[in-house]
Design a protein around this motif. Structure first.
Motif, PDB file in Angstrom:
ATOM      1  N   ASP A 138       0.819  -1.220   0.000  1.00  0.00           N
ATOM      2  CA  ASP A 138       0.000   0.000   0.000  1.00  0.00           C
ATOM      3  C   ASP A 138       0.850   1.266   0.000  1.00  0.00           C
ATOM      4  O   ASP A 138       0.352   2.361   0.282  1.00  0.00           O
ATOM      5  CB  ASP A 138      -0.967   0.011   1.184  1.00  0.00           C
ATOM      6  CG  ASP A 138      -0.269   0.074   2.536  1.00  0.00           C
ATOM      7  OD1 ASP A 138       0.986  -0.024   2.567  1.00  0.00           O
ATOM      8  OD2 ASP A 138      -0.967   0.212   3.556  1.00  0.00           O
ATOM      9  N   LYS A 139       2.142   1.136  -0.379  1.00  0.00           N
ATOM     10  CA  LYS A 139       3.013   2.314  -0.445  1.00  0.00           C
ATOM     11  C   LYS A 139       2.839   3.003  -1.796  1.00  0.00           C
ATOM     12  O   LYS A 139       3.758   3.088  -2.608  1.00  0.00           O
ATOM     13  CB  LYS A 139       4.469   1.920  -0.208  1.00  0.00           C
ATOM     14  CG  LYS A 139       4.746   1.362   1.178  1.00  0.00           C
ATOM     15  CD  LYS A 139       6.235   1.199   1.422  1.00  0.00           C
ATOM     16  CE  LYS A 139       6.853   0.169   0.501  1.00  0.00           C
ATOM     17  NZ  LYS A 139       8.306  -0.022   0.776  1.00  0.00           N
ATOM     18  N   VAL A 140       1.617   3.473  -2.030  1.00  0.00           N
ATOM     19  CA  VAL A 140       1.276   4.053  -3.330  1.00  0.00           C
ATOM     20  C   VAL A 140       1.928   5.424  -3.477  1.00  0.00           C
ATOM     21  O   VAL A 140       1.778   6.293  -2.621  1.00  0.00           O
ATOM     22  CB  VAL A 140      -0.250   4.156  -3.479  1.00  0.00           C
ATOM     23  CG1 VAL A 140      -0.627   4.718  -4.844  1.00  0.00           C
ATOM     24  CG2 VAL A 140      -0.893   2.778  -3.281  1.00  0.00           C
ATOM     25  N   MET A 141       2.643   5.622  -4.574  1.00  0.00           N
ATOM     26  CA  MET A 141       3.366   6.866  -4.796  1.00  0.00           C
ATOM     27  C   MET A 141       2.417   7.960  -5.289  1.00  0.00           C
ATOM     28  O   MET A 141       1.357   7.680  -5.848  1.00  0.00           O
ATOM     29  CB  MET A 141       4.465   6.661  -5.833  1.00  0.00           C
ATOM     30  CG  MET A 141       5.433   5.559  -5.491  1.00  0.00           C
ATOM     31  SD  MET A 141       6.853   5.577  -6.634  1.00  0.00           S
ATOM     32  CE  MET A 141       6.036   5.559  -8.210  1.00  0.00           C
ATOM     33  N   PRO A 142       2.802   9.236  -5.147  1.00  0.00           N
ATOM     34  CA  PRO A 142       1.970  10.333  -5.657  1.00  0.00           C
ATOM     35  C   PRO A 142       1.681  10.217  -7.150  1.00  0.00           C
ATOM     36  O   PRO A 142       0.576  10.528  -7.600  1.00  0.00           O
ATOM     37  CB  PRO A 142       2.792  11.581  -5.342  1.00  0.00           C
ATOM     38  CG  PRO A 142       3.674  11.190  -4.208  1.00  0.00           C
ATOM     39  CD  PRO A 142       3.971   9.741  -4.398  1.00  0.00           C
ATOM     40  N   GLU A 143       2.667   9.775  -7.928  1.00  0.00           N
ATOM     41  CA  GLU A 143       2.460   9.612  -9.364  1.00  0.00           C
ATOM     42  C   GLU A 143       1.408   8.541  -9.641  1.00  0.00           C
ATOM     43  O   GLU A 143       0.576   8.686 -10.555  1.00  0.00           O
ATOM     44  CB  GLU A 143       3.774   9.233 -10.057  1.00  0.00           C
ATOM     45  CG  GLU A 143       4.869  10.287  -9.951  1.00  0.00           C
ATOM     46  CD  GLU A 143       5.759  10.114  -8.733  1.00  0.00           C
ATOM     47  OE1 GLU A 143       6.902  10.605  -8.773  1.00  0.00           O
ATOM     48  OE2 GLU A 143       5.317   9.496  -7.733  1.00  0.00           O
TER      49      GLU A 143
END
Length: 447
Positions: free
Chosen positions: A157-162
């Motif tokens: 769940d370490k979703v990046m801003p991009e």
């Protein structure tokens, strides 16, 4: 319609070199300014370093198509394709009307990573210039593979801003088709598709042939990936990768990324196309002449040599680790990909023991084996050199770091000397293949 698409693919004008993040932004700003009557340029998010992410929308009909470039920032052909596509759609009123779609074009979804590759964008493109300035993010820092994921105890769940920006665009548009623009290094053209037909498969195979480029018809990028036609592979999922690792006795928790953009978009019934084009062509990618070696022996040899490469890079990294002070992107990527190489080696050795692989290998499989190892050495060896050069560049040139750099640099020069250096493919041909694939798939889905 396909004849028209083939003509458009062949008419891409000559391109001198790759475009960096600033050049891509300038190009779509000019298109939006010149065609305000049916375009909209808007910011859809921000990069990790705070750079705006831009999307050009070209209005043309009720169905939506999303086209995204730089999902892997070491793959800049897609940026060129996205700009050419945008120009074509805005300047050719008949084509835009016939396609009947509204297009959302993101020419650079990872500008931070793209900038780290820009030193090798200027011609001439050689293995040396490419490898020593190469950067591919660690899996948990790639836009393409950082969508939320949970499966059999594996969680991401370490979703990046991009990635969040792309998720919002997909949520908003619920597109008919998502096109992710990729490219490999050398060999032949191939595609990933979630939905296809026999006719579309034939058209996609014909595109590179019409431009004098080979198809990649050897094995897929991993043993579990299904080939559904020559050069056409079924789009795969993170779940399938985890199951494959479990079947081979590998630990899927070592897989550090999440799900793909295609998997996320599938909730809206969105079809997925990834077009993979090489920088350097090689006819062996499409050569199925049998060899006097078994496929099992080929896998075992590749596993052994990949294992040796992983141990060598790991040894250099561990010898300098106490002195490292900079958590550079190059170091983070190296720390992720060296274990990946070790896992890949273990996978190949396990596959070599399977009875079904005790059969004659073909030239295309041998080429994929050789080129895959060569790619890993040039990519990951180059990134470790960049990580050590970064330490030396800030004045942290300890004896261990300088010694590690010198030792790896000597080995790297040997790898480069072993490598075959083919002629680069004209960039216009690569753009033509990606353009043709996007248009052909759009027509097939909307027809």
């Amino acid at each position: 319609m396909f004849d028209r698409i083939s003509r458009l693919a062949a008419e891409v004008p000559p391109i001198a070199g790759f475009a960096g993040a600033d050049a891509l932004r300038t190009a779509i700003e000019e298109i939006a300014r010149d065609h305000p009557e049916h375009t909209e340029l808007r910011r859809i998010g921000s990069s990790r370093l705070g750079e705006p992410l831009w999307c050009l929308t070209v209005h043309g009909g009720p169905e939506h198509v999303v086209v995204v470039a730089a999902v892997h920032p070491n793959e800049p052909v897609g940026g060129l394709t996205s700009v050419h596509l945008a120009k074509l759609l805005t300047e050719d009123d008949a084509l835009r009307a016939d396609l009947g779609c509204t297009w959302h074009i993101v020419p650079c979804v990872d500008p931070d990573g793209t900038r780290l590759n820009e030193p090798w964008f200027a011609p001439p493109l050689t293995f040396d210039s490419y490898g020593r300035a190469f950067y591919r993010p660690a899996p948990d820092e790639q836009v393409e593979w950082t969508f939320p994921f949970a499966y059999k105890g594996n969680f991401f769940d370490k979703v990046m801003p991009e990635t969040v920006a792309l998720m919002r665009l997909l949520d908003e548009t619920k597109p008919m088709l998502l096109c992710a623009l990729h490219n490999g290094e050398y060999g032949g053209v191939f595609y990933y598709l979630s939905d296809t037909t026999d006719e579309l498969n034939r058209q996609l195979a014909a595109l590179p042939e019409s431009l004098g480029l080979p198809l990649h018809t050897g094995e897929g990028e991993a043993g579990f990936i299904e080939q559904i036609a020559p050069g056409v592979f079924r789009g795969f999922t993170a779940e399938e990768e985890c199951d494959f690792m479990l079947e081979l006795g590998l630990d899927p928790s070592r897989r550090t990324g999440g799900a793909s953009s295609g998997a996320y978009a599938a909730r809206y019934g969105t079809a997925y196309l990834a077009t993979e084009v090489p920088y350097w062509a090689d006819a062996r990618a499409d050569d199925h002449t049998p060899l006097d070696i078994s496929y099992a022996a080929l896998l075992a040899e590749r596993g052994k040599r990949t294992e040796e490469t992983a141990k060598l890079l790991s040894g250099v990294l561990e010898s300098v680790r106490p002195d490292l002070t900079v958590r550079s992107p190059f170091l983070r990527a190296t720390e992720a990909f060296v274990p990946y190489l070790a896992d890949a080696a273990e996978s190949e050795l396990a596959r070599a023991r399977l009875p079904e692989n005790d059969r004659p290998a073909v030239v295309a499989e041998q080429f994929a084996s050789t080129s895959g190892l060569q790619s890993a050495r040039i990519r990951f060896g180059g990134m470790l050199l960049r990580a050590l050069a970064a330490e030396i560049g800030i004045g942290n040139g300890t004896p261990a770091i300088r010694g590690g750099f010198a030792r790896l640099d000597e080995i790297y020069r040997g790898w480069l000397a072993e490598a075959e250096m083919p002629q680069p493919i004209p960039l216009a041909k690569l753009v033509g293949v990606q353009l043709g694939a996007i248009l052909s798939t759009t027509v097939a889905l909307s027809g």
